[in-house]
Scaffold this motif. Sequence first.
Motif, PDB file in Angstrom:
ATOM      1  N   GLY A 288       9.247  -6.505   9.554  1.00 59.29           N
ATOM      2  CA  GLY A 288       9.238  -7.420   8.403  1.00 59.29           C
ATOM      3  C   GLY A 288      10.546  -8.182   8.108  1.00 59.29           C
ATOM      4  O   GLY A 288      11.600  -7.983   8.896  1.00 59.29           O
ATOM      5  N   GLN A 289      10.797  -8.505   6.793  1.00 55.01           N
ATOM      6  CA  GLN A 289      12.014  -9.071   6.342  1.00 55.01           C
ATOM      7  C   GLN A 289      13.171  -7.872   6.401  1.00 55.01           C
ATOM      8  O   GLN A 289      12.925  -7.183   5.731  1.00 55.01           O
ATOM      9  CB  GLN A 289      11.801  -9.595   5.032  1.00 55.01           C
ATOM     10  N   PRO A 290      14.228  -8.259   7.145  1.00 56.94           N
ATOM     11  CA  PRO A 290      15.424  -7.383   7.067  1.00 56.94           C
ATOM     12  C   PRO A 290      16.076  -7.241   5.747  1.00 56.94           C
ATOM     13  O   PRO A 290      16.067  -8.279   4.941  1.00 56.94           O
ATOM     14  CB  PRO A 290      16.302  -7.789   8.200  1.00 56.94           C
ATOM     15  N   ASP A 291      16.499  -5.898   5.409  1.00 59.72           N
ATOM     16  CA  ASP A 291      17.296  -5.924   3.981  1.00 59.72           C
ATOM     17  C   ASP A 291      18.677  -6.386   4.226  1.00 59.72           C
ATOM     18  O   ASP A 291      19.153  -6.963   5.346  1.00 59.72           O
ATOM     19  CB  ASP A 291      17.626  -4.549   3.712  1.00 59.72           C
ATOM     20  N   SER A 292      19.192  -6.956   3.078  1.00 60.16           N
ATOM     21  CA  SER A 292      20.616  -7.524   2.871  1.00 60.16           C
ATOM     22  C   SER A 292      21.582  -6.525   3.551  1.00 60.16           C
ATOM     23  O   SER A 292      21.742  -5.203   3.248  1.00 60.16           O
ATOM     24  CB  SER A 292      20.769  -7.738   1.454  1.00 60.16           C
ATOM     25  N   PRO A 293      22.452  -6.894   4.211  1.00 56.87           N
ATOM     26  CA  PRO A 293      23.793  -6.084   4.786  1.00 56.87           C
ATOM     27  C   PRO A 293      24.591  -5.585   3.688  1.00 56.87           C
ATOM     28  O   PRO A 293      25.170  -4.646   4.016  1.00 56.87           O
ATOM     29  CB  PRO A 293      24.468  -6.817   5.680  1.00 56.87           C
TER      30      PRO A 293
ATOM     31  N   ARG B  97       9.523  -9.508   0.674  1.00 59.22           N
ATOM     32  CA  ARG B  97      10.464  -8.316   0.913  1.00 59.22           C
ATOM     33  C   ARG B  97       9.517  -7.272   1.421  1.00 59.22           C
ATOM     34  O   ARG B  97       8.384  -6.904   0.915  1.00 59.22           O
ATOM     35  CB  ARG B  97      11.272  -7.994  -0.324  1.00 59.22           C
ATOM     36  N   SER B  98       9.981  -6.476   2.519  1.00 58.71           N
ATOM     37  CA  SER B  98       9.232  -5.596   2.971  1.00 58.71           C
ATOM     38  C   SER B  98       9.583  -4.087   2.866  1.00 58.71           C
ATOM     39  O   SER B  98       9.029  -3.242   3.107  1.00 58.71           O
ATOM     40  CB  SER B  98       9.323  -5.648   4.632  1.00 58.71           C
ATOM     41  N   SER B  99      10.858  -4.021   2.042  1.00 60.11           N
ATOM     42  CA  SER B  99      11.172  -2.687   1.491  1.00 60.11           C
ATOM     43  C   SER B  99      11.120  -2.627   0.017  1.00 60.11           C
ATOM     44  O   SER B  99      11.486  -3.513  -0.798  1.00 60.11           O
ATOM     45  CB  SER B  99      12.511  -2.125   2.097  1.00 60.11           C
TER      46      SER B  99
ATOM     47  N   GLY C 275       6.634  -0.315   2.828  1.00 62.01           N
ATOM     48  CA  GLY C 275       7.809  -0.154   2.265  1.00 62.01           C
ATOM     49  C   GLY C 275       8.583   0.291   3.456  1.00 62.01           C
ATOM     50  O   GLY C 275       9.991   0.609   3.290  1.00 62.01           O
ATOM     51  N   SER C 276       8.091   0.500   4.564  1.00 55.52           N
ATOM     52  CA  SER C 276       9.017   1.098   5.743  1.00 55.52           C
ATOM     53  C   SER C 276       9.826  -0.226   6.462  1.00 55.52           C
ATOM     54  O   SER C 276      10.500   0.289   7.380  1.00 55.52           O
ATOM     55  CB  SER C 276       7.830   1.778   6.862  1.00 55.52           C
ATOM     56  N   GLY C 277       9.406  -1.160   6.109  1.00 55.03           N
ATOM     57  CA  GLY C 277      10.055  -2.463   6.930  1.00 55.03           C
ATOM     58  C   GLY C 277       9.087  -3.019   7.899  1.00 55.03           C
ATOM     59  O   GLY C 277       9.558  -4.150   8.418  1.00 55.03           O
ATOM     60  N   ARG C 278       8.051  -2.545   7.999  1.00 62.07           N
ATOM     61  CA  ARG C 278       6.875  -3.247   9.252  1.00 62.07           C
ATOM     62  C   ARG C 278       5.719  -3.662   8.129  1.00 62.07           C
ATOM     63  O   ARG C 278       5.542  -3.211   7.007  1.00 62.07           O
ATOM     64  CB  ARG C 278       6.292  -1.872   9.885  1.00 62.07           C
ATOM     65  N   GLU C 279       5.168  -4.863   8.736  1.00 65.24           N
ATOM     66  CA  GLU C 279       4.217  -5.645   8.054  1.00 65.24           C
ATOM     67  C   GLU C 279       3.110  -5.457   8.994  1.00 65.24           C
ATOM     68  O   GLU C 279       3.031  -5.305  10.645  1.00 65.24           O
ATOM     69  CB  GLU C 279       4.567  -6.989   7.920  1.00 65.24           C
TER      70      GLU C 279
ATOM     71  N   VAL D 194       0.794  -1.224   0.058  1.00 66.83           N
ATOM     72  CA  VAL D 194      -0.097  -0.057  -0.050  1.00 66.83           C
ATOM     73  C   VAL D 194       0.893   1.335   0.052  1.00 66.83           C
ATOM     74  O   VAL D 194       1.543   1.478   0.819  1.00 66.83           O
ATOM     75  CB  VAL D 194      -1.004   0.022   1.162  1.00 66.83           C
ATOM     76  N   ASP D 195       0.738   2.036  -1.057  1.00 74.37           N
ATOM     77  CA  ASP D 195       1.568   3.205  -0.841  1.00 74.37           C
ATOM     78  C   ASP D 195       1.312   4.504  -0.377  1.00 74.37           C
ATOM     79  O   ASP D 195       0.899   5.385  -0.858  1.00 74.37           O
ATOM     80  CB  ASP D 195       1.687   3.587  -2.722  1.00 74.37           C
ATOM     81  N   GLN D 196       0.983   4.054   0.931  1.00 77.32           N
ATOM     82  CA  GLN D 196       0.564   5.396   1.902  1.00 77.32           C
ATOM     83  C   GLN D 196       1.133   4.576   3.482  1.00 77.32           C
ATOM     84  O   GLN D 196       1.034   3.428   3.592  1.00 77.32           O
ATOM     85  CB  GLN D 196      -1.078   5.419   2.016  1.00 77.32           C
ATOM     86  N   PRO D 197       1.465   5.534   4.432  1.00 73.28           N
ATOM     87  CA  PRO D 197       1.870   5.162   5.791  1.00 73.28           C
ATOM     88  C   PRO D 197       0.853   4.369   6.295  1.00 73.28           C
ATOM     89  O   PRO D 197      -0.328   4.956   6.199  1.00 73.28           O
ATOM     90  CB  PRO D 197       2.334   6.313   6.321  1.00 73.28           C
TER      91      PRO D 197
END
Length: 297
Positions: A128-133, A200-202, A101-105, A65-68
């Motif tokens: 959510g799923q962490p980004d790659s280091p 993916r969360s971001s 896209g903020s990293g939260r689900e 969803v493209d909104q906070p």
Amino acid sequence: RHRHRHPRRGQRGGQRLPPGPPRSGLNVAAPSFRGGRFQRPAAGSKLRACRHYPRIAMRLSRFFVDQPLSLGQHDLPEAQAHYIGRVLRHATGDAVQLFDGSGREYLGELVEVGKKNVRVELREQFAGQPDSPLRIHLGQGLSRGERMDWAIQKATELGVAEITPIVSERCEVRLKDERADKRLQHWRQVAISACEQCGRSSLPLIHPPLALEDWLRGRDDDLRLVLHPVAAPLASHAPPSRLAFLVGPEGGLSDAEVEQAQAAGFHSARLGPRVLRTETAPVVALAVAQQLWGDFA
């Protein structure tokens, strides 16, 4: 009259065939949120019947969803409401998972499903799923329709952080003004769909197409690599935290462009003895990089 029942026989003599598949229907229904927790579909809830397969459970639908987002009720954008309500035919009470896209689900329930509006109540939030280091910026040579879509889709699934379509000497595609804006929106939707599918969360940041020399000028990553069939293997480099990959278009990079990249601090790197297509090269390069230095390790 008494009717004699013959056994089921195959084509060869009197060989018996194994019993046929059970005729019980396949119950497929989305889970729902009742009484403060998610519940499995009731045994009697049936959306369609299938005679030949065992029972399976439908996985939880997941949407960007493209909104906070936050806990509570939200009205979804019209395009997404149409997709959820009219295309997928979700109904009130169905459980969904959303991310912004903020990293939260977020887990919640559809509380209203109309022809043009869908309202969801979000009742649970989690990381959510962490980004790659390993933060990777992919400079992908601009190529024709499906090849570019494939490269962006797979790069997103493989955890790339940024993608810039590169306009180089041998590019067969030229995008200007309104057409470029439409392609950029299309590529962004390709990346969104890939995130929804892979968990993916971001979202990766997809930049507008850029001339090669302009992209090279702005690079300051720890390790900068240009793929070339005559070069050192990828594993010969020290582990970076920020990586830039340059992949040529369908016609490849010219010798002058490779030299230009090397002058900007890029090292040549190869991915084995075979020459890879422009849509295959980023998939292999990103997978190897993630295995060596990223979240595959």
